[in-house]
Enzyme design. Structure first.
Site, PDB file in Angstrom:
ATOM      1  N   MET A  32       0.846  -1.205   0.000  1.00 54.41           N
ATOM      2  CA  MET A  32       0.000   0.000   0.000  1.00 54.41           C
ATOM      3  C   MET A  32       0.877   1.250   0.000  1.00 54.41           C
ATOM      4  SD  MET A  32      -3.427  -0.896   2.064  1.00 54.41           S
ATOM      5  CE  MET A  32      -2.785  -0.664   3.698  1.00 54.41           C
ATOM      6  N   HIS A  36       9.107   1.308   3.035  1.00 46.44           N
ATOM      7  CA  HIS A  36      10.228   1.358   3.973  1.00 46.44           C
ATOM      8  C   HIS A  36      11.082   0.106   3.743  1.00 46.44           C
ATOM      9  CE1 HIS A  36       7.821  -1.565   6.098  1.00 46.44           C
ATOM     10  NE2 HIS A  36       6.840  -0.692   6.268  1.00 46.44           N
ATOM     11  N   GLY A  38      11.209  -2.647   5.175  1.00 50.79           N
ATOM     12  CA  GLY A  38      10.454  -3.907   5.218  1.00 50.79           C
ATOM     13  C   GLY A  38       9.964  -4.268   3.827  1.00 50.79           C
ATOM     14  N   HIS A  39       9.332  -3.297   3.159  1.00 48.81           N
ATOM     15  CA  HIS A  39       8.863  -3.538   1.783  1.00 48.81           C
ATOM     16  C   HIS A  39      10.046  -3.841   0.856  1.00 48.81           C
ATOM     17  CE1 HIS A  39       5.680  -0.581   3.252  1.00 48.81           C
ATOM     18  NE2 HIS A  39       4.946  -1.614   2.905  1.00 48.81           N
ATOM     19  N   GLY A 149       5.175 -10.197   3.877  1.00 49.28           N
ATOM     20  CA  GLY A 149       5.942 -10.098   5.115  1.00 49.28           C
ATOM     21  C   GLY A 149       5.274 -10.869   6.246  1.00 49.28           C
ATOM     22  N   GLU A 150       6.116 -11.465   7.093  1.00 49.87           N
ATOM     23  CA  GLU A 150       5.582 -12.113   8.298  1.00 49.87           C
ATOM     24  C   GLU A 150       5.041 -11.072   9.274  1.00 49.87           C
ATOM     25  OE1 GLU A 150       8.587 -14.597  10.035  1.00 49.87           O
ATOM     26  OE2 GLU A 150       8.214 -16.205   8.601  1.00 49.87           O
ATOM     27  N   LYS A 151       5.401  -9.828   9.062  1.00 54.64           N
ATOM     28  CA  LYS A 151       4.914  -8.737   9.921  1.00 54.64           C
ATOM     29  C   LYS A 151       3.388  -8.802  10.062  1.00 54.64           C
ATOM     30  CE  LYS A 151       4.439  -4.334  11.419  1.00 54.64           C
ATOM     31  NZ  LYS A 151       3.121  -4.003  10.975  1.00 54.64           N
TER      32      LYS A 151
END
Ligand code: AMP
Length: 296
Positions: A32, A36, A38-39, A149-151
């Site tokens: 979305m 950052h 993470g992406h 992501g596992e997030k």
């Protein structure tokens, strides 16, 4: 250096068809935006596995159950494109809402079981919105692999289930949560934290990792979860929506980590809702179980 931005399904399909004619393997990384590390770690992982990587940017109105949250969601397409180009991603697919949900749109993909409880209990309709848009992105891109992501651990389970149930020929690849140096899980929502909130925020991860240590060495959930909830509130969080121990593979509720497990949490810091999770492997050390940006 720039990245092509595609807005329509027709253009997307024509580019992917050309890649297919060349025999190239394709991955999709749904996001979305407000990208950052993470992406970007997902994009890097995808680039290692395939020839062409499509990053999607769509702030999906159907997965927001709160108008204010949707309105406040950061919109940074220009900066996002600038972050993706140097990595070597091949396309930013950023359709607008009318392309994704044209007049008359009437279909919802709804996954039962793994969508129940946790975020599903507090965000009615959220996972229907996620499942619907993810199914559309898989069908629109026709990608061979998709990176998540596992997030967003429950979301990962929802995506795996819908992919299996709808026989979509795509491999789902899970990537570890990337954290700031102080342990806070990276999130686009972190941009909205005040400096005081930002200082308090990492205590959530700290408490989860300590909790994981105790559960890994045989503590029962009943004994330690209440205490951990209080610690989160004492650290400055306003509310803990849920803090639960679930099985890693099917999200079944657990009383103890007698198999590979996850602690999942959602908590409010002021008016910002943060989610996080850590794994609990019975009888093993849980420290340093997160990826840092340097390692990503
Ligand atoms: P979002 O833009 O928040 O919808 O996230 C897009 C994808 O990035 C999802 O698969 C998320 O799980 C993943 N993601 C978000 N934050 C992180 C993070 N800190 N580490 C790894 N993946 C993440």
């Amino acid at each position: 250096m720039s990245i092509p931005i595609v807005r329509t399904v027709a253009e997307l399909r024509s580019i992917v068809s050309a890649w297919r004619r060349e025999g190239l393997k394709v991955a999709v990384v749904p996001t979305m935006g407000a990208l950052h590390e993470g992406h970007l770690s997902l994009v890097r992982s995808a680039l290692e596995r395939v020839d062409r990587v499509i990053v999607t940017l769509f702030i999906n109105p159907r997965q927001f159950n709160n108008e204010a949250d949707l309105a406040a969601y950061p919109r940074t397409e220009h900066e996002d494109a600038a972050k993706l180009a140097p990595l070597g991603a091949h396309m930013l697919y950023a359709p607008d809402a009318s392309e994704m949900y044209p007049e008359g749109f009437a279909t919802t993909v709804s996954v039962s079981g793994v969508s129940d409880g946790l975020c599903g209990a507090y965000r009615p309709g959220h996972f229907d919105g996620v499942a619907t848009v993810v199914a559309k992105l898989f069908l629109q891109t026709g990608a061979d692999l998709a990176f998540f992501g596992e997030k967003d651990f429950q979301q990962l389970h929802v995506v795996r289930r819908l992919t299996r149930d709808l026989d979509i020929p795509i491999e789902i690849v899970a990537c570890p949560t990337v954290r700031e140096a102080d342990g806070l899980a990276m999130s686009s929502r972190n941009l909205r934290l005040s400096s005081v909130q930002r200082q308090a925020a990492p205590s959530l991860a700290e408490i989860l990792f300590a909790l994981a240590e105790r559960l890994a060495t045989g503590a029962t959930a009943d004994d330690v979860l209440i205490e951990a909830r209080q610690a989160i509130l004492a650290a400055g969080y306003k509310e803990v929506e849920y803090l639960e121990l679930r099985a890693d593979d099917d999200l079944a509720p657990l009383d103890a980590a007698d198999r590979s497990a996850r602690i999942l949490v959602a908590a409010w810091l002021g008016d910002i809702r943060l989610v996080d999770n850590v794994c609990v492997r019975p009888k093993q050390s849980t420290s340093k179980r997160f990826a840092s940006p340097a390692a990503a």
